[in-house]
Design a protein around this motif. Structure first.
Motif, PDB file in Angstrom:
ATOM      1  N   ASN A 202       0.538  -2.187   3.582  1.00  0.00           N
ATOM      2  CA  ASN A 202      -0.777  -2.747   3.875  1.00  0.00           C
ATOM      3  C   ASN A 202      -1.506  -3.319   2.665  1.00  0.00           C
ATOM      4  OD1 ASN A 202      -0.831  -1.949   6.718  1.00  0.00           O
ATOM      5  ND2 ASN A 202      -0.933   0.143   5.939  1.00  0.00           N
ATOM      6  N   ASP A 203      -1.108  -2.918   1.451  1.00  0.00           N
ATOM      7  CA  ASP A 203      -1.903  -3.251   0.270  1.00  0.00           C
ATOM      8  C   ASP A 203      -1.460  -4.509  -0.460  1.00  0.00           C
ATOM      9  OD1 ASP A 203      -3.548  -0.998   0.605  1.00  0.00           O
ATOM     10  OD2 ASP A 203      -2.081   0.278  -0.401  1.00  0.00           O
ATOM     11  N   THR A 205       2.024  -7.652  -0.555  1.00  0.00           N
ATOM     12  CA  THR A 205       3.343  -8.125  -0.120  1.00  0.00           C
ATOM     13  C   THR A 205       4.176  -8.535  -1.318  1.00  0.00           C
ATOM     14  OG1 THR A 205       2.470  -8.946   1.986  1.00  0.00           O
ATOM     15  CG2 THR A 205       4.575  -9.853   1.245  1.00  0.00           C
ATOM     16  N   THR A 253      -1.820  -8.025   4.364  1.00  0.00           N
ATOM     17  CA  THR A 253      -2.028  -7.413   3.044  1.00  0.00           C
ATOM     18  C   THR A 253      -2.990  -8.196   2.165  1.00  0.00           C
ATOM     19  OG1 THR A 253      -0.221  -8.598   1.928  1.00  0.00           O
ATOM     20  CG2 THR A 253       0.354  -6.569   3.125  1.00  0.00           C
TER      21      THR A 253
END
Length: 327
Positions: A202-203, A205, A253
């Protein structure tokens, strides 16, 4: 399932396709009597004979041209280079003949040929044996570029490449030939042009391909302990390139880092960066970062290689800089 090495799945993919189609043959330096420079064609001479597993002189320009001519006349050749550094000798045949004959003949001839062999950095081999040319070949219309990162993908992608009716550049790595993985006994293929989402996050790529993606996976697992969630995309096919998978990831992300083992100027990272800024700029919360080898010929000395080739430390520092810039 069966545990197989990278070199074993390469031989298995070629052999399976050759059993089905008698127009397929393998040609290159040491592919027959020596079982391949990296033993990636082990046992194939014994099974298929010298008319289909063909040793050549050290003449890449010559045997590449023979392969292209035979493809025009109904064969489906697999041309092996001992290393893609040596493919530069054959570049005239690849770029000016293989890539263009379909268009220049008005579609009368297609060229179902695979050029395969190792690419990129492979240890202390010096400046002329440690080069990555995927961006060079990807720049030429008419060529498809495939770079697997593991044995499972290698087998499925190579089978699809052999079946493809156009020219495929299939790039491997000396440092991956010993990698092992559980491989299905049942036949399978992997379509060209579709990236693989290797890890969800999620943070941030990370987009990568080939053997260097192992560094990204190791770093992602380390950063999970710090509650940093990294999404990793393995391109698998450089051309055609799966932009949609990258864009969909960025929508989640909002940050992108591209990791590759080529020189930075006119790299695959440069192309991806341009397209993403055109197609998904509004989803980015930070500038796109890229990590490549240094813009010099590959060194031989180990201490210089450590500075030249991307490391886990380099990747972690860049990830933390991107994330901290949003805090």
């Amino acid at each position: 399932m069966k545990k197989m090495t990278f070199r074993e799945v390469i031989a298995a993919a070629m052999s399976e396709e050759m059993r089905k189609d008698k127009t397929i043959y393998l040609m290159g330096e040491e592919v027959a009597e020596y079982n391949g420079a990296y033993k990636a064609s082990k046992g194939m001479l014994k099974e298929f004979g010298s008319k289909r597993i063909i040793d050549t002189p050290i003449s890449e320009l010559g045997f590449s041209g023979i392969g292209i001519g035979s493809a025009i006349n109904g064969c489906r050749p697999i041309i092996e280079y001992m290393t893609f550094n040596f493919s530069l000798v054959a570049m005239d045949q690849i770029i000016n003949n293989a890539a263009k004959i379909r268009q220049m003949s008005g579609g009368q001839w297609n060229i179902p040929i695979v050029f395969r062999g190792p690419t990129g950095f492979a240890g202390q081999l010096g400046a002329t044996h440690s080069q990555s040319f995927e961006s060079w070949y990807a720049n030429c219309p008419g060529l498809k570029i495939v770079i697997p990162s593991n044995p499972y993908d290698a087998k499925g992608l190579l089978k699809s490449s052999i079946r493809d009716n156009d020219v495929v550049i299939f790039m491997e790595s000396e440092q991956m030939y010993g990698d092992k993985m559980m491989i299905p006994i049942k036949e399978y293929t992997i379509p060209l042009g579709i990236a693989n989402l290797k890890k969800k996050g999620n943070d941030l790529t990370i987009v990568s391909f080939g053997k260097i993606i192992k560094i990204a996976l190791e770093v992602a697992l380390e950063l999970e302990k710090k509650n940093i969630s990294i999404e990793i995309i393995d391109l698998r096919t450089i051309k055609p390139l799966d932009y949609n998978t990258i864009i969909n990831s960025i929508k989640k992300t909002n940050k992108l880092l591209i990791l590759e083992e080529a020189w930075p100027f006119a790299s695959i990272a440069s192309e991806i960066t341009y397209v993403i800024q055109q197609e998904a700029f509004d989803y980015l919360d930070a500038p796109i970062k890229r990590i490549t080898v240094q813009d010099t010929p590959a060194p031989y000395a180990k201490n210089l290689i450590d500075k030249w080739y991307p490391s886990k430390k380099d990747l972690i520092e860049n990830i933390m800089n991107i994330i901290s810039s949003q805090e």
